[in-house]
Design a protein around this motif. Structure first.
Motif, PDB file in Angstrom:
ATOM      1  N   LEU A 117       6.253  -9.854  -0.096  1.00 48.19           N
ATOM      2  CA  LEU A 117       7.427  -9.537  -0.919  1.00 48.19           C
ATOM      3  C   LEU A 117       8.471 -10.646  -0.817  1.00 48.19           C
ATOM      4  O   LEU A 117       9.107 -11.000  -1.820  1.00 48.19           O
ATOM      5  CB  LEU A 117       8.028  -8.195  -0.496  1.00 48.19           C
ATOM      6  N   HIS A 120       7.443 -13.456  -3.070  1.00 45.57           N
ATOM      7  CA  HIS A 120       7.804 -13.127  -4.454  1.00 45.57           C
ATOM      8  C   HIS A 120       9.277 -13.383  -4.719  1.00 45.57           C
ATOM      9  O   HIS A 120       9.658 -14.019  -5.711  1.00 45.57           O
ATOM     10  CB  HIS A 120       7.470 -11.665  -4.735  1.00 45.57           C
ATOM     11  N   ARG A 132       3.591 -11.045  -8.975  1.00 42.28           N
ATOM     12  CA  ARG A 132       3.581  -9.590  -8.773  1.00 42.28           C
ATOM     13  C   ARG A 132       2.348  -8.963  -9.425  1.00 42.28           C
ATOM     14  O   ARG A 132       1.647  -8.148  -8.800  1.00 42.28           O
ATOM     15  CB  ARG A 132       4.862  -8.958  -9.311  1.00 42.28           C
ATOM     16  N   GLN A 133       2.079  -9.325 -10.658  1.00 41.85           N
ATOM     17  CA  GLN A 133       0.952  -8.709 -11.360  1.00 41.85           C
ATOM     18  C   GLN A 133      -0.379  -9.050 -10.693  1.00 41.85           C
ATOM     19  O   GLN A 133      -1.220  -8.162 -10.496  1.00 41.85           O
ATOM     20  CB  GLN A 133       0.944  -9.149 -12.825  1.00 41.85           C
ATOM     21  N   ARG A 135      -0.984 -10.137  -7.552  1.00 42.87           N
ATOM     22  CA  ARG A 135      -1.103  -9.629  -6.177  1.00 42.87           C
ATOM     23  C   ARG A 135      -1.221  -8.113  -6.148  1.00 42.87           C
ATOM     24  O   ARG A 135      -2.013  -7.565  -5.386  1.00 42.87           O
ATOM     25  CB  ARG A 135       0.077 -10.090  -5.334  1.00 42.87           C
ATOM     26  N   GLU A 136      -0.453  -7.429  -6.961  1.00 46.27           N
ATOM     27  CA  GLU A 136      -0.536  -5.969  -6.951  1.00 46.27           C
ATOM     28  C   GLU A 136      -1.888  -5.490  -7.471  1.00 46.27           C
ATOM     29  O   GLU A 136      -2.422  -4.477  -6.992  1.00 46.27           O
ATOM     30  CB  GLU A 136       0.615  -5.367  -7.756  1.00 46.27           C
ATOM     31  N   LYS A 137      -2.463  -6.214  -8.401  1.00 46.68           N
ATOM     32  CA  LYS A 137      -3.809  -5.873  -8.865  1.00 46.68           C
ATOM     33  C   LYS A 137      -4.825  -6.043  -7.738  1.00 46.68           C
ATOM     34  O   LYS A 137      -5.694  -5.191  -7.531  1.00 46.68           O
ATOM     35  CB  LYS A 137      -4.193  -6.746 -10.055  1.00 46.68           C
ATOM     36  N   THR A 141      -1.676  -1.862  -4.731  1.00 48.46           N
ATOM     37  CA  THR A 141      -0.412  -1.175  -4.463  1.00 48.46           C
ATOM     38  C   THR A 141       0.726  -2.120  -4.795  1.00 48.46           C
ATOM     39  O   THR A 141       0.503  -3.284  -5.129  1.00 48.46           O
ATOM     40  CB  THR A 141      -0.329  -0.723  -2.993  1.00 48.46           C
ATOM     41  N   THR A 142       1.950  -1.629  -4.694  1.00 43.06           N
ATOM     42  CA  THR A 142       3.098  -2.489  -4.963  1.00 43.06           C
ATOM     43  C   THR A 142       3.352  -3.415  -3.779  1.00 43.06           C
ATOM     44  O   THR A 142       2.946  -3.141  -2.642  1.00 43.06           O
ATOM     45  CB  THR A 142       4.364  -1.660  -5.222  1.00 43.06           C
ATOM     46  N   LEU A 143       4.040  -4.507  -4.048  1.00 46.85           N
ATOM     47  CA  LEU A 143       4.403  -5.419  -2.965  1.00 46.85           C
ATOM     48  C   LEU A 143       5.278  -4.719  -1.940  1.00 46.85           C
ATOM     49  O   LEU A 143       5.132  -4.929  -0.728  1.00 46.85           O
ATOM     50  CB  LEU A 143       5.135  -6.641  -3.529  1.00 46.85           C
ATOM     51  N   GLU A 144       6.187  -3.874  -2.432  1.00 46.97           N
ATOM     52  CA  GLU A 144       7.095  -3.149  -1.533  1.00 46.97           C
ATOM     53  C   GLU A 144       6.317  -2.233  -0.597  1.00 46.97           C
ATOM     54  O   GLU A 144       6.593  -2.177   0.616  1.00 46.97           O
ATOM     55  CB  GLU A 144       8.104  -2.352  -2.349  1.00 46.97           C
ATOM     56  N   ALA A 145       5.339  -1.516  -1.128  1.00 48.60           N
ATOM     57  CA  ALA A 145       4.546  -0.610  -0.300  1.00 48.60           C
ATOM     58  C   ALA A 145       3.683  -1.385   0.694  1.00 48.60           C
ATOM     59  O   ALA A 145       3.453  -0.938   1.827  1.00 48.60           O
ATOM     60  CB  ALA A 145       3.686   0.279  -1.179  1.00 48.60           C
TER      61      ALA A 145
END
Length: 230
Positions: A117, A120, A132-133, A135-137, A141-145
């Motif tokens: 995060l 990012h 973001r797109q 890495r989250e793929k 999960t989300t970067l935050e999670a």
């Protein structure tokens, strides 16, 4: 011949953070070669040298282009054999391959849990959406999670560094009294974390911390010239 190293940067172009680019940069310093650097964000990499590679680092040495940090180290070793060796023979080259495999399968994933995060947030706006797109793929999960429990992951990472700790508590570098490319491989991973994220996980008094500080001081403080993230 003029040498140029292409490196990955975020919003601040004076702060190259890629672990692989740091491996190549330290290899060039180890060889005592003069070089200039050129920078690119994630979305600019396909434009480098006519799209020669999807990854950085990329090295231009005269008319020669080399991509991938290990390939760059091998190229430097073969092209400049009269300068300090990065491997000290084929055995050292093979052992460096093992160190790279260990680092990328053990250290890199752990650091990503701390830093993704922050990476990012340090990117230029044009790169943030891509990062973001993609890495989250990949992470699911989300970067935050993904980084939410990073404090709980410090001890497991420190425990995983025991093979390194056992060696550098008895000798200055993995290469013995002086470093080899194997040192730069692991240094690159920890330098990535140091520059990209203010989250600190190496404790004072740890032999790994002392080794990392020795690496920062190498080649007239090459690694220390880029301040740690604050």
């Amino acid at each position: 011949m003029a040498i140029t190293l292409y490196e990955l940067v975020g919003r601040d172009t004076a702060r190259p953070f890629s672990p692989h680019c740091w491996k190549a940069r330290m290899a060039l310093r180890h060889k005592g070669l003069d070089f200039s650097t050129a920078t690119a964000g994630f979305t600019e990499i396909p434009e480098i040298e006519g799209g020669v590679s999807k990854i950085v680092p990329i090295l231009r040495d005269g008319e020669r282009l080399v991509a991938d940090s290990f390939a760059i180290a091998e190229y430097l070793e073969e092209t400049y054999p009269d300068r300090p060796s990065l491997f000290r023979g084929e055995g050292g080259r093979a052992l460096s391959r093992f160190v790279e495999s260990w680092s990328q399968r053990t250290i890199h994933p752990a650091i990503a849990r701390f830093a993704v995060l922050d990476i990012h947030d340090g990117l230029a706006e044009a790169d943030q959406l891509y990062f973001r797109q993609s890495r989250e793929k990949a992470l699911g999960t989300t970067l935050e999670a993904f980084v939410a429990d990073r404090a709980d992951r410090v001890e497991p990472l420190l425990a995983s560094l025991e093979p390194l700790r056992a060696i550098v508590s008895k000798q200055a570098f993995l290469g013995g009294e002086s470093p080899l490319f194997a040192d730069y491989i692991v240094f690159g991973a920890l330098q990535w974390a140091r520059i990209a994220s203010p989250f600190r996980f190496l404790p004072k008094g740890d032999p790994v911390t002392a080794w990392f500080e020795r690496c920062l001081a190498l080649h007239d403080g090459e690694g220390a010239r880029v301040p740690a993230a604050a």
